[in-house]
Scaffold this motif. Structure first.
Motif, short mmCIF file in Angstrom:
data_model
loop_
_atom_site.label_atom_id
_atom_site.label_comp_id
_atom_site.label_asym_id
_atom_site.label_seq_id
_atom_site.Cartn_x
_atom_site.Cartn_y
_atom_site.Cartn_z
N PHE A 1 25.28 55.33 26.39
CA PHE A 1 24.30 54.53 27.14
C PHE A 1 24.27 55.01 28.59
O PHE A 1 24.35 54.24 29.54
CB PHE A 1 24.63 53.04 27.07
N THR A 2 24.17 56.33 28.76
CA THR A 2 24.36 56.94 30.07
C THR A 2 23.13 56.89 30.95
O THR A 2 23.21 57.22 32.14
CB THR A 2 24.78 58.41 29.91
N GLN A 3 21.97 56.51 30.41
CA GLN A 3 20.74 56.59 31.19
C GLN A 3 20.43 55.30 31.96
O GLN A 3 19.35 55.17 32.53
CB GLN A 3 19.56 56.92 30.26
N GLU A 4 21.36 54.35 32.00
CA GLU A 4 21.11 53.10 32.70
C GLU A 4 20.77 53.37 34.16
O GLU A 4 21.53 54.00 34.88
CB GLU A 4 22.33 52.18 32.60
N PRO A 5 19.62 52.92 34.64
CA PRO A 5 19.19 53.25 36.01
C PRO A 5 19.94 52.45 37.06
O PRO A 5 20.44 51.35 36.81
CB PRO A 5 17.70 52.88 36.00
N TYR A 6 20.01 53.02 38.27
CA TYR A 6 20.55 52.32 39.43
C TYR A 6 19.38 51.62 40.14
O TYR A 6 18.50 52.28 40.69
CB TYR A 6 21.21 53.30 40.40
N PHE A 7 19.36 50.31 40.13
CA PHE A 7 18.36 49.56 40.88
C PHE A 7 18.98 48.28 41.38
O PHE A 7 19.86 47.71 40.75
CB PHE A 7 17.12 49.27 40.00
N ASP A 8 18.53 47.84 42.55
CA ASP A 8 19.08 46.67 43.23
C ASP A 8 20.61 46.77 43.31
O ASP A 8 21.34 45.81 43.08
CB ASP A 8 18.67 45.38 42.51
N VAL A 9 21.07 47.96 43.67
CA VAL A 9 22.51 48.24 43.78
C VAL A 9 22.96 48.01 45.22
O VAL A 9 22.30 48.46 46.17
CB VAL A 9 22.82 49.68 43.34
N ASP A 10 24.07 47.33 45.39
CA ASP A 10 24.63 47.15 46.73
C ASP A 10 25.42 48.38 47.15
O ASP A 10 25.21 48.92 48.23
CB ASP A 10 25.53 45.93 46.79
N ASN A 11 26.35 48.83 46.32
CA ASN A 11 27.07 50.05 46.61
C ASN A 11 27.75 50.57 45.36
O ASN A 11 27.86 49.88 44.35
CB ASN A 11 28.08 49.88 47.76
N ILE A 12 28.17 51.82 45.44
CA ILE A 12 28.97 52.46 44.39
C ILE A 12 30.24 52.96 45.03
O ILE A 12 30.20 53.70 46.02
CB ILE A 12 28.21 53.60 43.71
N GLN A 13 31.38 52.56 44.48
CA GLN A 13 32.68 52.98 44.97
C GLN A 13 33.28 53.96 43.97
O GLN A 13 33.36 53.67 42.78
CB GLN A 13 33.61 51.78 45.16
N LEU B 1 14.08 43.51 38.55
CA LEU B 1 13.35 44.14 37.45
C LEU B 1 13.11 45.61 37.78
O LEU B 1 12.96 45.99 38.96
CB LEU B 1 12.01 43.44 37.22
N PHE B 2 13.05 46.42 36.73
CA PHE B 2 12.85 47.87 36.89
C PHE B 2 12.03 48.38 35.72
O PHE B 2 12.27 48.00 34.57
CB PHE B 2 14.20 48.59 36.94
N THR B 3 11.08 49.27 36.01
CA THR B 3 10.37 49.97 34.94
C THR B 3 9.94 51.34 35.45
O THR B 3 9.67 51.52 36.65
CB THR B 3 9.16 49.18 34.43
#
Length: 753
Positions: free
Chosen positions: A128-140, A205-207
């Motif tokens: 399930f690697t294609q999950e998009p990054y949206f409304d993300v605060d940060n990535i550590q 939401l994301f599309t």
């Protein structure tokens, strides 16, 4: 499970900063804060609010704004924004490695050495690697072995994707639309709704809809009438925050994704070469661009899943925090591929040149994962600190009946003797107890000691039709391990920090699906991987924290490395085994960032060296009937001594750099150009290092840029990714080349409210 979490009164650490109009709002979250103007950089990946510049870990933090500026929309682009990472994505899964350690085998039995967390809970391991990054605060991103004080054990590192939490007492959000080449149309939005003085909700939401990158024709140049890779992506998230008292916080995150990628088109590796045989001067009549394909079998690629994460935290009057993270995820993967990567209609499965093969692959697999973590955490401001935790994760793969996974080597003919088919259940379980104590020997010198004991189990209940020969795989195996970390951190002064640690990591073993009994070969389980890591580093800051720099060196002893080879007694079939000798991986990293008035600069690099331990193996792509013992060989033309070879997906050099400058235009308008560069050195896709079989993946050199005009609450951005239009192999799998994304460009319009 959710009820248990609420009763236990536990959840995430606190504090993050949001962009745009929400910056000044008061918030609590699992995320850390990454301020672009030189303020304190907070990380919470280790279950405490810690200043990254004062913590004995090697890590990078990218805010949501930074992800946007650097063109990072999913995990593929993450490798170009921080050092030491490689992502080799073949669509249905990926090989995600940090410092050359992670995942290099493409099956469900081999777990990943780099754990990805979503809002504090581990996500599906490698799929399930294609999950998009949206409304993300940060990535550590934490590099090196992790797990002694958090979640699941890992050997290579951990990535924490933290989405934005609701905010009590604040109404706001954003809406964004984008238009790009390949008829790329995207929209995303989020709204934060304060429901009461103790309750808030956030909906995101994301599309995205995009035409295929590929030009695909059928046999003899005819039309290809199957899906060419047109994308239709839909994702949504409902976040709820409940804080009835200052002591208790409960957050729920519910994600639903429907990701129809259309297809994961791929080309047979020989079409990559300008000349054949490899290294000759004879032009290759089959040479094509990576995006110019000739196929004849149907393709499909669709992921759909649901995930619920419930975090709860209660702080006692003495400052002790009780914390819980519960998660449930269920998904389905459906995939079809033209496995030979050609448009040949000849159904001859034994063609020695491989030019008349006509192979197809298909699967329809359900996956379910449940995880639970409990923590008891002492106050942060004590001379003596401690943390205790328990963790469990239960994963189940359902290879659906009747035989919804397999391949056919005689397409388009439906002949049982040409099919390998599989159905059944693979279940894994991992339970752990862990803890850490810290003691300030002096006000500036702190010792921390952590340990973790893990119990893992894997179980197969699988039926196989091996070209009509039945195989029953009903077995289980258990693994256990104790991992530890001992670190020492020294605050030389308020601006300089030194640290050193030794840590171990663990990845459980698994089961090999056996061959039919007529071959008389037993497929033994493969054992766990273990890594011992030594690291030391310096972290410094200048100009009141507006300039930050880190430098570190590391040395890993990697034992029982898991690798896929040919069966020692039957090399034309594949089996997974452990390298009996020690593999060594060592190197150095450095990062620097500067936020000087309107100018922002950042850069990072990694230098890596890897050496495989003494080991003999037969390349499963080589047709031979000569045996080969992994420990003793003997070495021959087909029994290869792999000693000293580079680890797979471990480039010797990675580098990334970014520059951004804000130009005032008057009346609060600004114009901000940004340019980013990411370099991933060449890497080997297999340990056999056969250039003539496509094993060498050339260096990736990606340039992204954007220019953003900000006018009050409106931002209009022109963007471009992979501006040089480098056509590179993003992964090699099943002798097929999977291409990385070509040049894309477009415009985005964002409205904050």
């Amino acid at each position: 499970m959710s009820a248990v979490s609420v009763v236990a009164l536990s959840i995430s650490a606190q504090a993050m900063a949001q962009s745009g109009t929400e910056t000044a709002a008061v918030q609590d979250t699992e995320a850390g804060a990454n301020d672009d103007q030189g303020e304190t950089l907070i990380v919470t990946a280790q279950r405490r609010r810690e200043n990254l510049m004062r913590t004995a870990v090697s890590g990078s933090v990218l805010s949501g704004d930074e992800l946007t500026r650097k063109g990072v929309a999913n995990v593929d682009q993450l490798q170009f924004a921080a050092p030491s990472m490689t992502v080799n994505n073949f669509g249905q899964g990926n090989d995600f490695n940090i410092r050359g350690i992670g995942k290099a085998e493409h099956n469900t039995q081999t777990t990943t050495g780099v754990i990805t967390y979503r809002d504090g809970a581990p996500s599906f391991p490698g799929y399930f690697t294609q999950e998009p990054y949206f409304d993300v605060d940060n990535i550590q991103i934490l590099r090196g072995p992790q797990g002694t004080v958090v979640g699941q054990n890992s050997t290579g590192g951990a990535v924490f994707v933290n989405t934005k939490d609701p905010v009590i007492g604040h109404f706001g959000g954003y809406a964004q639309a984008s238009l790009g080449n390949y008829h790329d149309l995207g929209m995303q939005a989020a709204v934060n709704v304060p429901i009461s003085d103790s309750f808030a909700a956030r909906v995101a939401l994301f599309t995205e809809h995009r035409n295929s990158f590929y030009d695909i024709t059928g046999p003899f140049g005819s039309d290809y009438n199957f899906n060419k890779g047109d994308q239709h992506l839909y994702a949504g998230r409902l976040s709820l925050l409940f804080r009835p008292t200052d002591a208790l916080t409960i957050v729920s995150k519910t994600d639903i994704d429907y990701l129809n990628m259309g297809a994961y088109p791929a080309d047979v590796y020989t079409n990559r070469f300008e000349n054949l045989p490899y290294g000759s001067s004879t032009p290759n009549p089959g040479h094509t661009d990576l995006f110019d394909l000739h196929l004849n079998a149907p393709q499909a690629a669709r992921d759909k899943f649901f995930r619920e994460v419930l975090r709860a935290e209660y702080e006692t009057s003495s400052g002790i925090r009780l914390r819980s993270v519960s998660a449930f995820a269920k998904g389905n993967i459906m995939y079809k591929a033209d496995l030979d990567g050609t448009a040949s209609d000849a159904p001859h499965p034994l063609d020695p040149g491989g030019l008349a093969r006509n192979w197809t692959f298909f699967d329809d697999v359900d996956e379910r994962q449940i995880s639970q973590e409990f923590n008891v955490i002492s106050p942060d401001d004590q001379r003596f600190t401690w943390l205790a935790g328990a963790f469990g994760v239960w994963n189940k793969y359902d290879f659906k009946k009747p035989y919804k996974l397999g391949w056919n080597v005689c397409y388009p003919f439906d002949i049982g003797a040409c099919k390998y088919l599989l159905q059944g259940i693979n279940q894994t379980r991992s339970l752990a107890l862990f803890g850490e104590v810290g003691y300030k020997i002096t006000p500036n010198l702190k010792l921390e000691v952590g340990g973790r004991y893990t119990w893992s189990r894997t179980e197969n209940d699988v039926d196989v039709l091996f070209y009509t020969l039945p195989v029953v795989d009903d077995e289980s195996e258990r693994f256990k391990n104790f991992s530890y970390k001992v670190s020492l951190g020294w605050d030389i002064n308020p601006n300089h920090f030194l640290y050193a640690f030794v840590a171990t990591g663990f990845r459980p073993g698994g089961l090999n699906v056996p061959l039919p009994s007529i071959y008389g070969i037993t497929a033994a389980p493969f054992d766990s991987e273990k890594v011992q890591s030594f690291e030391a580093g310096w972290k410094g800051q200048f100009a009141d924290g507006k300039i930050r720099a880190t430098v570190n060196g590391f040395y890993n002893n990697y034992k029982d490395f898991q690798v896929g080879i040919g069966y020692p007694q039957f090399p034309i079939a594949a089996v997974e085994v452990n390298v009996p000798d020690t593999t060594k991986i060592y190197g150095a990293e450095a990062e620097i960032s500067a936020h000087l008035d309107r100018l922002s600069l950042s850069a990072g690099f990694n230098i890596l060296h890897s050496e495989l331990g003494e080991f003999y193996a037969v390349d499963p792509r080589t047709v031979t009937v000569v045996g080969c013992d992994p420990q003793n060989g003997p070495e021959s033309s087909t029994c290869i001594d792999l000693s000293g070879r580079r680890q797979t997906y471990a480039p010797n050099f990675t580098f990334n750099a970014s520059a951004s400058y804000e130009i005032p235009l008057g009346q609060s308008d600004t114009l901000t150009p940004t340019i980013n560069y990411g370099h991933i050195g060449s890497q080997w896709a297999t340990l056999f290092q056969r250039k003539d079989l496509g094993d060498l993946l050339e260096a990736r050199k990606i340039v992204n840029a954007e220019i953003a005009w900000n006018h009050g609450s409106w931002t209009v951005t022109a963007y471009g990714t992979n501006l040089t239009d480098q056509h590179y192999v993003a992964a090699l799998n099943s002798n097929l080349d999977f291409a990385g994304a070509p040049r894309q460009y477009g415009i985005k319009v964002n409205k904050q409210f």
